[in-house]
Design a protein around this motif. Structure first.
Motif, PDB file in Angstrom:
ATOM      1  N   VAL A  23     -29.493 -60.287 -37.711  1.00  0.00           N
ATOM      2  CA  VAL A  23     -28.545 -61.099 -38.486  1.00  0.00           C
ATOM      3  C   VAL A  23     -29.014 -61.191 -39.937  1.00  0.00           C
ATOM      4  CG1 VAL A  23     -27.613 -63.434 -38.775  1.00  0.00           C
ATOM      5  CG2 VAL A  23     -27.713 -62.391 -36.487  1.00  0.00           C
ATOM      6  N   ASP A  24     -30.314 -61.421 -40.138  1.00  0.00           N
ATOM      7  CA  ASP A  24     -30.862 -61.509 -41.499  1.00  0.00           C
ATOM      8  C   ASP A  24     -30.670 -60.184 -42.257  1.00  0.00           C
ATOM      9  OD1 ASP A  24     -31.624 -64.109 -40.927  1.00  0.00           O
ATOM     10  OD2 ASP A  24     -33.735 -63.607 -40.575  1.00  0.00           O
ATOM     11  N   LEU A  25     -30.906 -59.048 -41.584  1.00  0.00           N
ATOM     12  CA  LEU A  25     -30.685 -57.745 -42.215  1.00  0.00           C
ATOM     13  C   LEU A  25     -29.227 -57.595 -42.647  1.00  0.00           C
ATOM     14  CD1 LEU A  25     -32.701 -55.391 -39.807  1.00  0.00           C
ATOM     15  CD2 LEU A  25     -33.289 -55.960 -42.170  1.00  0.00           C
ATOM     16  N   CYS A  26     -28.323 -58.041 -41.797  1.00  0.00           N
ATOM     17  CA  CYS A  26     -26.888 -57.982 -42.121  1.00  0.00           C
ATOM     18  C   CYS A  26     -26.583 -58.849 -43.337  1.00  0.00           C
ATOM     19  CB  CYS A  26     -26.049 -58.445 -40.928  1.00  0.00           C
ATOM     20  SG  CYS A  26     -26.075 -57.330 -39.515  1.00  0.00           S
ATOM     21  N   GLU A  27     -27.083 -60.059 -43.325  1.00  0.00           N
ATOM     22  CA  GLU A  27     -26.776 -61.003 -44.410  1.00  0.00           C
ATOM     23  C   GLU A  27     -27.382 -60.575 -45.741  1.00  0.00           C
ATOM     24  OE1 GLU A  27     -24.478 -63.354 -44.180  1.00  0.00           O
ATOM     25  OE2 GLU A  27     -24.234 -62.534 -42.169  1.00  0.00           O
ATOM     26  N   ARG A  28     -28.523 -59.875 -45.700  1.00  0.00           N
ATOM     27  CA  ARG A  28     -29.136 -59.381 -46.941  1.00  0.00           C
ATOM     28  C   ARG A  28     -28.506 -58.076 -47.416  1.00  0.00           C
ATOM     29  NH1 ARG A  28     -34.318 -60.600 -44.309  1.00  0.00           N
ATOM     30  NH2 ARG A  28     -34.562 -58.358 -44.018  1.00  0.00           N
ATOM     31  N   GLY A  29     -27.586 -57.521 -46.632  1.00  0.00           N
ATOM     32  CA  GLY A  29     -26.923 -56.280 -47.017  1.00  0.00           C
ATOM     33  C   GLY A  29     -27.723 -55.031 -46.678  1.00  0.00           C
ATOM     34  N   GLU A  30     -28.785 -55.168 -45.896  1.00  0.00           N
ATOM     35  CA  GLU A  30     -29.611 -54.021 -45.532  1.00  0.00           C
ATOM     36  C   GLU A  30     -29.068 -53.283 -44.307  1.00  0.00           C
ATOM     37  OE1 GLU A  30     -33.821 -55.021 -45.375  1.00  0.00           O
ATOM     38  OE2 GLU A  30     -33.465 -56.600 -46.848  1.00  0.00           O
ATOM     39  N   LEU A  31     -28.178 -53.939 -43.565  1.00  0.00           N
ATOM     40  CA  LEU A  31     -27.581 -53.338 -42.377  1.00  0.00           C
ATOM     41  C   LEU A  31     -26.083 -53.627 -42.411  1.00  0.00           C
ATOM     42  CD1 LEU A  31     -27.951 -51.896 -39.678  1.00  0.00           C
ATOM     43  CD2 LEU A  31     -28.432 -54.108 -38.636  1.00  0.00           C
ATOM     44  N   PRO A  32     -25.265 -52.597 -42.627  1.00  0.00           N
ATOM     45  CA  PRO A  32     -23.816 -52.815 -42.676  1.00  0.00           C
ATOM     46  C   PRO A  32     -23.297 -53.337 -41.331  1.00  0.00           C
ATOM     47  CG  PRO A  32     -24.398 -50.618 -43.471  1.00  0.00           C
ATOM     48  CD  PRO A  32     -25.632 -51.211 -42.865  1.00  0.00           C
ATOM     49  N   PHE A  33     -22.265 -54.163 -41.397  1.00  0.00           N
ATOM     50  CA  PHE A  33     -21.670 -54.699 -40.175  1.00  0.00           C
ATOM     51  C   PHE A  33     -20.202 -54.973 -40.413  1.00  0.00           C
ATOM     52  CE2 PHE A  33     -22.858 -58.400 -42.596  1.00  0.00           C
ATOM     53  CZ  PHE A  33     -21.867 -59.334 -42.341  1.00  0.00           C
TER      54      PHE A  33
END
Length: 167
Positions: A23-33
């Motif tokens: 979730v943190d990766l998604c919110e930081r923009g490091e993992l597209p979702f």
């Protein structure tokens, strides 16, 4: 819902991290979702891109060199002979103080150390192996037909959401 998308929990299991980390990766923009309702959904391709440090060009080169490794295992004398012939021809074509000759000299040292070191350089994902493959002396080991087939399979693999599956 698109069946190719996965939950953050599934992504966490694949990555070996906590769901909150995903979730943190998604919110930081490091993992597209993508949002489906209130839930985040992630493409398997984006998980692969996160875990694979290679660019598409580097991945394509790795695929080709994996097939070269197969040829090395089948006929080591032929493959090493071709590589040495290419090295000697190309070393004379480049400036002696240039980076190409630097990599060609590294390949020569690797060939001198034996098949185990050649194998590691052909398929390694460390930065040195990746850079060495960009100056590979193994041109001519694969036939044009073999090379074209590897490139077609690589393109098909990249186009599939879960990679190439052979039925």
């Amino acid at each position: 819902m698109d069946q190719t998308l996965m939950s953050t929990g599934t992504a966490a299991v694949l990555l070996g991290v906590s769901r909150q980390h995903v979730v943190d990766l998604c919110e930081r923009g490091e993992l597209p979702f993508t949002r489906v309702g209130k839930h985040r959904r992630i493409s398997p391709r984006d998980i692969e891109n996160l875990t694979n440090p290679l660019t598409p060009d580097e991945q394509r080169s790795l695929w080709l060199h994996e097939v070269v490794l197969g040829q090395l295992i089948l006929d080591p004398e032929r493959v090493i002979r071709i590589a040495r012939q290419n090295l000697h021809r190309w070393q004379g074509l480049h400036r002696s103080d240039g980076m190409s000759v630097h990599y060609l000299n590294q390949w020569e040292a690797i060939l001198d150390r034996g098949i185990d070191d050649v194998r590691r350089a052909l398929v390694g994902i460390d930065r040195q192996s990746i850079e060495l493959r960009q100056n590979s002396p193994f041109a001519g080991v694969l036939t044009e037909k073999q090379r074209a087939k590897v490139l077609r399979n690589f393109a098909a693999h990249r186009a599939e959401p879960h990679g190439l599956l052979i039925a």
